[in-house]
Design an enzyme around this catalytic site. Structure first.
Site, PDB file in Angstrom:
ATOM      1  N   LYS A  27     173.584  74.823  86.842  1.00 21.07           N
ATOM      2  CA  LYS A  27     173.023  74.556  85.910  1.00 21.07           C
ATOM      3  C   LYS A  27     172.838  73.177  85.529  1.00 21.07           C
ATOM      4  CE  LYS A  27     176.520  74.969  82.953  1.00 21.07           C
ATOM      5  NZ  LYS A  27     176.793  73.674  82.496  1.00 21.07           N
ATOM      6  N   ARG A 102     179.856  75.418  74.072  1.00 24.53           N
ATOM      7  CA  ARG A 102     180.506  76.303  75.195  1.00 24.53           C
ATOM      8  C   ARG A 102     181.665  77.044  74.564  1.00 24.53           C
ATOM      9  NH1 ARG A 102     180.457  72.229  79.822  1.00 24.53           N
ATOM     10  NH2 ARG A 102     181.836  72.931  81.248  1.00 24.53           N
ATOM     11  N   ARG A 141     181.971  72.321  97.910  1.00 22.66           N
ATOM     12  CA  ARG A 141     181.478  70.789  97.499  1.00 22.66           C
ATOM     13  C   ARG A 141     182.518  69.669  97.483  1.00 22.66           C
ATOM     14  NH1 ARG A 141     179.896  70.739  91.335  1.00 22.66           N
ATOM     15  NH2 ARG A 141     177.692  71.635  91.196  1.00 22.66           N
ATOM     16  N   ARG A 143     184.501  68.087  95.737  1.00 27.83           N
ATOM     17  CA  ARG A 143     184.872  66.977  94.656  1.00 27.83           C
ATOM     18  C   ARG A 143     186.355  66.890  94.303  1.00 27.83           C
ATOM     19  NH1 ARG A 143     180.626  67.888  89.787  1.00 27.83           N
ATOM     20  NH2 ARG A 143     182.769  68.304  89.055  1.00 27.83           N
ATOM     21  N   ARG A 154     188.519  76.590  85.335  1.00 27.83           N
ATOM     22  CA  ARG A 154     187.262  76.267  84.843  1.00 27.83           C
ATOM     23  C   ARG A 154     186.646  77.611  84.680  1.00 27.83           C
ATOM     24  NH1 ARG A 154     185.907  71.524  87.696  1.00 27.83           N
ATOM     25  NH2 ARG A 154     186.297  69.896  86.418  1.00 27.83           N
TER      26      ARG A 154
HETATM   27  P1  AMP Z   1     180.550  70.196  82.948  1.00 29.79           P
HETATM   28  O1  AMP Z   1     180.038  68.776  83.939  1.00 29.79           O
HETATM   29  O2  AMP Z   1     179.531  70.684  82.228  1.00 29.79           O
HETATM   30  O3  AMP Z   1     181.271  71.086  83.839  1.00 29.79           O
HETATM   31  O4  AMP Z   1     181.487  69.470  82.177  1.00 29.79           O
HETATM   32  C1  AMP Z   1     182.806  68.714  82.748  1.00 29.79           C
HETATM   33  C2  AMP Z   1     183.837  68.938  81.902  1.00 29.79           C
HETATM   34  O5  AMP Z   1     183.446  68.165  80.572  1.00 29.79           O
HETATM   35  C3  AMP Z   1     184.391  70.216  81.462  1.00 29.79           C
HETATM   36  O6  AMP Z   1     185.170  70.889  82.240  1.00 29.79           O
HETATM   37  C4  AMP Z   1     184.902  69.795  80.154  1.00 29.79           C
HETATM   38  O7  AMP Z   1     186.403  69.516  80.213  1.00 29.79           O
HETATM   39  C5  AMP Z   1     184.179  68.892  79.412  1.00 29.79           C
HETATM   40  N1  AMP Z   1     182.982  69.350  78.629  1.00 29.79           N
HETATM   41  C6  AMP Z   1     181.767  69.219  78.786  1.00 29.79           C
HETATM   42  N2  AMP Z   1     181.075  69.860  77.846  1.00 29.79           N
HETATM   43  C7  AMP Z   1     182.145  70.082  76.964  1.00 29.79           C
HETATM   44  C8  AMP Z   1     181.927  70.931  75.645  1.00 29.79           C
HETATM   45  N3  AMP Z   1     180.720  71.410  75.269  1.00 29.79           N
HETATM   46  N4  AMP Z   1     183.029  71.481  75.203  1.00 29.79           N
HETATM   47  C9  AMP Z   1     184.220  70.896  75.613  1.00 29.79           C
HETATM   48  N5  AMP Z   1     184.474  70.453  76.844  1.00 29.79           N
HETATM   49  C10 AMP Z   1     183.421  69.872  77.475  1.00 29.79           C
END
Ligand code: AMP
Length: 202
Positions: A27, A102, A141, A143, A154
């Site tokens: 994504k 989300r 990956r 990380r 996740r």
């Molecule tokens: P991502 O890079 O989009 O996977 O986001 C990394 C982390 O940021 C996620 O695992 C959440 O802890 C937090 N996060 C990002 N976007 C959101 C959202 N829309 N709502 C809640 N937590 C978020």
């Protein structure tokens, strides 16, 4: 466009898009490339929050723990973060949201904030990737925060909190589905093709 209009009641052909997909669905990569091709900013809430953590800001301190655990940041806090970002001038011609909304609550918040800005979403693209491929990508990956249990958490959170958005947006006629289990270039082409069907977008 007259004075006093809200920033998003604006430029014809504005594109307001959401990219939806599981963690490690590609994504983020696609959001950056597709947004560039469409000439709109990619707005990644994950990047914004990671930036806040790295900067040691108040926001960063509030979200670090939950992010490290693979959980979701509070909906109300996310609404503040995203509303601020959507009010920036570069989002007037449209945007591609990556990682937001989300939860169903966030989808409703998103609708409300866009309404307040005089707009609404044009399309939501779902990247579909089989579960085995997601796990393989995540663990390959390596990380620091991609330890297997956090990866699984996740994915669990995605299935539980985020996947209901698929039906929500399908019901609104906004959903476009793309096979995300292909090369980066092929997925980009598929996303752009899916958006061609949306009037005025691609
Ligand atoms: P991502 O890079 O989009 O996977 O986001 C990394 C982390 O940021 C996620 O695992 C959440 O802890 C937090 N996060 C990002 N976007 C959101 C959202 N829309 N709502 C809640 N937590 C978020």
């Amino acid at each position: 466009m007259g004075e006093g209009r809200s920033p998003q009641e604006r430029a014809p052909g504005a594109r307001r898009l959401v990219l939806l997909g599981a963690p490690n669905s590609g994504k983020g990569t696609q959001a950056a490339v597709v947004a560039e091709r469409l000439g709109v900013p990619a707005i990644s809430t994950g990047d914004m929050l990671r930036g806040a953590v790295a900067a040691g800001s108040e926001l960063g301190r509030r979200v670090k723990g939950v992010m490290d655990a693979g959980g979701l940041v509070d909906d109300a806090l996310m609404a503040e973060v995203v509303a601020d970002r959507l009010r920036q001038p570069d989002a007037r011609r449209g945007f591609l949201l990556d990682g937001y909304p989300r939860t169903l609550r966030q989808a409703q918040d998103c609708e409300r904030m866009l309404g307040e800005l005089g707009g609404r979403l044009d399309a939501v693209v779902l990247l579909e990737v089989p579960e085995e491929a997601l796990m393989k990508r995540a663990l390959g990956r390596g990380r620091a925060d991609d330890r297997a249990e956090v990866v699984r958490e996740r994915l669990r959170v995605y299935r539980e909190a985020t996947e209901p958005l698929v039906g929500y947006y399908r019901g609104r006629g906004l959903l476009r589905t793309v096979d995300g289990d292909q090369s980066i270039e092929t997925v980009t082409a598929s996303v752009l093709r899916a958006l061609e069907a949306v009037r005025g977008v691609a």
